[in-house]
Design a protein around this motif. Structure first.
Motif: not given
Length: 551
Positions: A482-486, A488-490, A496-507, A531-539
């Protein structure tokens, strides 16, 4: 370029339309420049000279003071001139902006905009005509050929010609787009000169919106936001379906609070692993860390003497004040989680072991130790007064949400405002370049793992308070996904080197809302994993596409 047919404008006709505006505003600009020469411009130049002298270490202190004193005297005179001319300059600026407001759109921009629209139509007509000609020529050539290789070559040539025609169309459309954009920007260039880069709020928003439209790319937009759009549509569908199927609305105040309350402990876990994903890593031991932390916190804050044993010993902390037990439980959760993450971080940083392996080893060791030590039993409930102390409800509002907000603010500050945070992005983006520039890749990696351990400990402690105990070795199973998927979705990229805290919160919120909604609808837990698996693979697929496009 269009050829002046009453609807489209040539470059000469466009210049003729803008000439009156340029002449009128240009005259006013010349007057303003002459008034600013000995005032504003002189003051800015003198201030720059003073700043340069202050930074100059080759000049003695006495000489610095004498020069600065002389410049300040001249600066006062320049400011006096500036103040004297201020009202006159303001009147001239008002005159120019009023003229622009009255004439720019009506006399220049709207005719040019209409011309650009007509040019687009003509360009597309020209393209379709070209395509028809190419198809006709291709069919004629193909009817004369019989050799298999010649047919293959002709198809290849035709395909290239079609591609060239499409590229010509896109080039022409881009030139039309550039022309319209340049016309729009020209107005703000004049205002920029008049006001010395001072725009009103409305003007700033208009420029940002124009720049967004100018740089908008549909494919890139869908890559960046396609998943969010799909999830929003799914959520809207769930909001419609829930009252119909279950007879209760989904979007109620209590439901929103419940979603935020469930998301709060998981927010700590996602914020922790986000730093590792930023370094192209991951952490498979999160769920077992939660189980270990929950068990530890439950034992320390247990209501009465513990019914379970740890390595055959029964712990009794009832002799300690409740406040001390709460703090000690938090301390032990953080220490244990940080120790194990530091071990995983050491093997990753020192021996270049992939975090998948080092954290998987951690996961097995933690689960084995906690299960062996406790025989896998659940340790029951904690003191009922402790949740009211740690996460009380204020007029029905669960304050556990405030703990999550504080964590978000702190981690955001670390990522964006500290040297460690900047180094985190640098090492994640290119560890070799970061090492050459003097950044310690080892300590940045260790720091990310230690920070993750602290956040895991906090999350486990809060989850123990939220669930009023019930700590066991099996608790938290699957939470790492759940944490990793959140993350990635965020938008935290595994590259590497790409990501924002706001994205993590949204995820985190996306996954919590989805699980909560499906639970209310009575969807089987096993189907929720689907459902979670589909979202993860799509993200992850979209993330890979973005990376390929970037490369």
């Amino acid at each position: 370029m269009a050829n002046g047919n009453g609807k489209t404008l040539t470059a000469e006709q466009e210049l003729k339309l803008r000439q009156p505006i340029e002449d009128y505003v240009g005259k006013i600009q010349s007057k303003i420049d002459s008034l600013r020469a000995d005032g504003t411009n002189r003051a800015v130049a003198l201030q720059n000279s003073i700043d340069a002298i202050k930074r100059d270490r080759s000049i003695t202190k006495g000489e610095k003071e004498s020069r600065i004193t002389a410049y300040k005297a001249e600066l006062d005179k320049a400011k006096a001139v500036e103040a004297k001319n201020k009202d006159e300059i303001s009147k001239l600026i008002s005159d120019a902006t009023a003229y622009l407001k009255a004439h720019f759109d009506k006399d220049y921009y709207q005719p040019l905009k209409e011309s650009c629209e007509q040019e687009k139509v003509l360009a597309k007509e020209k393209y379709h005509k070209k395509i028809a000609e190419l198809e006709k020529e291709h069919q004629s050539t193909m009817s004369k050929l019989s050799d298999r290789q010649e047919v293959k070559d002709e198809k290849y040539v035709h395909k290239n010609r079609m591609f060239d025609a499409k590229m010509d169309l896109e080039k022409e459309l881009q030139q039309i787009k550039d022309r319209r954009h340049a016309a729009f920007v020209w107005q703000y260039h004049l205002i920029d000169l008049l006001r010395i880069s001072k725009f009103t709020f409305t003007e700033s928003r208009a420029q940002k919106w124009e720049n967004y439209k100018y740089t908008f790319n549909r494919r890139e937009f869908l890559l960046q936001n396609g998943l969010y759009i799909a999830i929003i549509l799914i959520f809207i569908g769930l909001c419609i379906a829930t009252p119909i199927i279950k007879g209760v609305p989904l979007l109620t105040y209590n439901n929103i609070l419940n979603i935020l309350q469930q998301a709060s402990p998981r927010m700590f876990l996602a914020l922790g692993v986000a730093g590792l994903i930023l370094l192209t890593g991951t952490d498979l031991s999160i769920g077992r860390m939660v189980g270990m932390g929950m068990t530890t916190a439950t034992i320390i804050m247990h209501q009465g003497i513990n019914t379970g044993m740890v390595f055959g010993h029964v712990f009794d902390f009832t002799g300690l004040p409740i406040g001390v037990r709460v703090v000690f439980a938090l301390f032990m959760c953080i220490v244990l989680c940080t120790c194990f993450t530091a071990i995983g971080g050491f093997f990753t940083a020192r021996f270049k072991m992939h975090p998948f392996i080092s954290t998987m080893a951690n996961m097995l060791v933690i689960f084995g130790l906690v299960t062996y030590a406790t025989k896998g039993v659940s340790f029951g409930a904690i003191e009922p007064s402790i949740p009211k102390m740690i996460i009380p409800r204020l007029n029905g509002f669960p304050t556990i949400i405030l703990w999550a907000v504080a964590a978000i603010a702190i981690v955001w500050f670390i990522w964006n405002k500290t040297t460690f945070g900047k180094n985190l992005y640098a090492v994640g983006g290119n560890p070799e370049a970061a090492a050459v520039s003097g950044i310690s890749v080892f300590w940045v990696t260790m720091g990310a793992f230690i920070l993750a351990g602290i956040l895991y400990g906090f999350g486990a402690w809060l989850e123990c308070a939220r669930m009023v105990g019930s700590g066991s070795a099996a608790y938290g199973q699957g939470w790492e996904m759940d944490a990793i998927a959140a993350c990635v979705v965020g938008g935290v990229s595994f590259t590497g080197g790409i990501g924002k805290i706001s994205g993590v919160v949204v995820g985190v919120l996306i996954f919590t809302v989805l699980i909560y909604s499906l639970t209310i609808l009575g969807i089987d837990t096993n189907l929720q994993f689907v459902f979670e698996g589909i979202i993860i693979i799509t993200a992850v697929t979209l993330d890979c596409l973005k990376y390929v496009q970037k490369k």
